[in-house]
Design an enzyme around this catalytic site. Structure first.
Site, PDB file in Angstrom:
ATOM      1  N   LYS A  35      35.462  14.334  30.352  1.00  0.00           N
ATOM      2  CA  LYS A  35      36.081  15.484  29.991  1.00  0.00           C
ATOM      3  C   LYS A  35      36.657  16.129  31.286  1.00  0.00           C
ATOM      4  O   LYS A  35      36.293  15.426  32.290  1.00  0.00           O
ATOM      5  CB  LYS A  35      35.164  16.719  29.385  1.00  0.00           C
ATOM      6  CG  LYS A  35      33.935  16.797  30.123  1.00  0.00           C
ATOM      7  CD  LYS A  35      32.852  17.655  29.417  1.00  0.00           C
ATOM      8  CE  LYS A  35      31.643  17.985  30.420  1.00  0.00           C
ATOM      9  NZ  LYS A  35      30.799  18.957  29.947  1.00  0.00           N
ATOM     10  N   ARG A 132      23.351  27.841  24.479  1.00  0.00           N
ATOM     11  CA  ARG A 132      24.612  27.980  24.512  1.00  0.00           C
ATOM     12  C   ARG A 132      25.361  27.556  23.086  1.00  0.00           C
ATOM     13  O   ARG A 132      25.734  28.270  22.462  1.00  0.00           O
ATOM     14  CB  ARG A 132      25.316  26.883  25.565  1.00  0.00           C
ATOM     15  CG  ARG A 132      26.546  27.318  26.057  1.00  0.00           C
ATOM     16  CD  ARG A 132      27.085  26.338  27.260  1.00  0.00           C
ATOM     17  NE  ARG A 132      26.733  25.087  27.038  1.00  0.00           N
ATOM     18  CZ  ARG A 132      26.949  24.246  28.218  1.00  0.00           C
ATOM     19  NH1 ARG A 132      27.245  24.378  29.361  1.00  0.00           N
ATOM     20  NH2 ARG A 132      26.760  22.695  27.617  1.00  0.00           N
ATOM     21  N   TYR A 256      42.618  33.106  60.464  1.00  0.00           N
ATOM     22  CA  TYR A 256      42.466  34.297  59.713  1.00  0.00           C
ATOM     23  C   TYR A 256      41.345  34.952  59.988  1.00  0.00           C
ATOM     24  O   TYR A 256      40.147  34.339  59.943  1.00  0.00           O
ATOM     25  CB  TYR A 256      42.548  34.215  58.278  1.00  0.00           C
ATOM     26  CG  TYR A 256      44.146  34.074  57.964  1.00  0.00           C
ATOM     27  CD1 TYR A 256      45.232  34.928  57.891  1.00  0.00           C
ATOM     28  CD2 TYR A 256      44.445  32.985  57.104  1.00  0.00           C
ATOM     29  CE1 TYR A 256      46.332  34.774  57.639  1.00  0.00           C
ATOM     30  CE2 TYR A 256      45.433  32.504  56.567  1.00  0.00           C
ATOM     31  CZ  TYR A 256      46.601  33.555  56.793  1.00  0.00           C
ATOM     32  OH  TYR A 256      47.809  33.353  56.519  1.00  0.00           O
ATOM     33  N   MET A 304      45.484  28.617  52.868  1.00  0.00           N
ATOM     34  CA  MET A 304      46.115  28.075  51.519  1.00  0.00           C
ATOM     35  C   MET A 304      46.507  26.601  51.878  1.00  0.00           C
ATOM     36  O   MET A 304      46.233  25.606  51.171  1.00  0.00           O
ATOM     37  CB  MET A 304      47.180  29.039  51.220  1.00  0.00           C
ATOM     38  CG  MET A 304      47.670  28.479  50.071  1.00  0.00           C
ATOM     39  SD  MET A 304      49.356  29.709  49.606  1.00  0.00           S
ATOM     40  CE  MET A 304      48.702  31.110  48.977  1.00  0.00           C
TER      41      MET A 304
END
Length: 362
Positions: A35, A132, A256, A304
């Site tokens: 998955k 769950r 930063y 980023m």
């Protein structure tokens, strides 16, 4: 075109890890979790490698993931861990010959509405303490009645999921296993309990079926251990490259927020990977990458598209040098711990900017 970030997946390592699972649970069949795009490793190539290696069943979360594998013509059976969500999905599951993990009575109603003689294979999921998904344990008699009403259904067995198998000092797993066993005492049908942590740490959870996920990708589900220490091989190396090297004086801030200040005159390497590629912004200063076989600590915030690293320990580094972000020589377990997360999230967080390539396989 030179890729900024490359994920190299060793399919032979995945196959080795399947063999290691079989060594741990030689009497069990294996339902391999592919998955979430095989935990970020690539569902189709990983599933194909597992299929070639003789896996018993592949497990996905949802119908879209199952269809991707069916379209790739995988031979192995496919189990749908969250079951079906609508009449259309129930019909598609029957058409594709999927094994449906049923966890609620409304899903039974969806299957009962199918035309008589439909190709339906079902697992029943019981909630032994995860809280769950799953039927309450006292629902077993009603579930057996549903099976009796539908003799054409191909019953696969009973599943439960462990909530705290990675906590080897806790009795919670023992309690879950005992509750599951009490609910099914004298009841026919195969049992499946163990996820990766259950498989490794709790021998009593190795039943007719085991359901490894993280271990197949060579990472450890147990805190303080690496997959390699447990006999598994890391399957994914994430690499970038040095884009620039600049020298800064003592007192100069880097990146930063000036979260890193140079303690002395020193070289700083700029590496072409960032949070847009899936690298966690939470990685603190000092977190390592590997340059020319040596560790180079992060110096400044993850941005980023780039990170900046302290190259004082790699004086011979050059622009263009490959940089290992995590993998065989730098365990994902260590990197994820520094980021305050787990290897699962590190793998699944890789984005479509990362270039994947595949090696090995039978």
């Amino acid at each position: 075109m030179i890729p900024r970030v490359t994920a190299t997946v060793n399919l032979s390592a995945v196959q080795h890890n399947l063999r290691q699972v079989r060594k741990l649970a030689p009497s069990s069949r294996v339902m391999a979790a592919v998955k979430a795009d095989a935990y970020g490793h690539g569902a189709v190539p990983v599933a194909r490698a597992l299929d070639e290696a003789g896996v018993d069943t592949l497990a996905v979360a949802c119908m879209e993931e199952a269809q991707e594998l069916r379209e790739a013509h995988l031979r192995a059976p496919i189990a749908l861990l969250e079951g079906v969500l609508s009449p259309d999905e129930a019909a598609l599951a029957a058409y594709e010959g999927l094994q449906v993990v049923v966890h609620a009575f409304w899903q039974i109603e969806l299957l009962e509405a199918m035309p008589s003689g439909s190709n339906i294979a079902v697992w029943f999921k019981l909630d032994s303490g995860m809280h769950r998904l799953g039927f309450p344990l006292d629902a077993v008699p009603r579930l057996r009645q549903a099976l009796a009403r539908h003799p054409s259904w191909r019953f696969q067995g009973w599943i439960t999921h462990l909530a705290r198998a990675d906590e080897t000092g806790s009795s919670a797993t023992i309690d879950q296993i005992a509750a599951f066993d009490r609910a099914l005492a004298g009841v026919p049908g195969a049992r499946s309990i163990a996820n990766s942590a259950g498989l490794i740490a709790w021998p009593s959870a190795r039943r007719d079926w085991v359901r490894p996920g993280l271990a197949l990708y060579g990472a450890s589900p147990l805190p303080g251990k690496t997959g390699a220490e447990l006999g598994f091989q890391p399957a994914l190396n994430l690499e970038s490259r040095i884009l620039a090297i600049r020298t800064y004086e003592a007192g100069e801030p880097i990146g930063y927020g000036a979260s890193y200040v140079c303690p002395e005159r020193m070289p700083i390497g700029v590496v072409t990977v960032g949070y847009a590629d899936g690298l966690h912004r939470a990685l603190p200063n000092g977190s390592p990458v590997i340059v020319r076989g040596r560790r180079a600590p992060l110096a400044g915030r993850v941005s980023m598209d780039m990170i900046t690293v302290d190259l004082r320990g790699v004086a011979d580094a050059q622009v263009g040098d490959p940089v290992l972000i995590f993998g065989e020589a730098l365990p994902a377990e260590e990197v994820s711990e520094r980021a305050g997360t787990i290897p699962y999230e590190l793998f699944c967080g890789l984005t479509n900017r990362v270039r994947f390539r595949y090696l090995g396989g039978e």
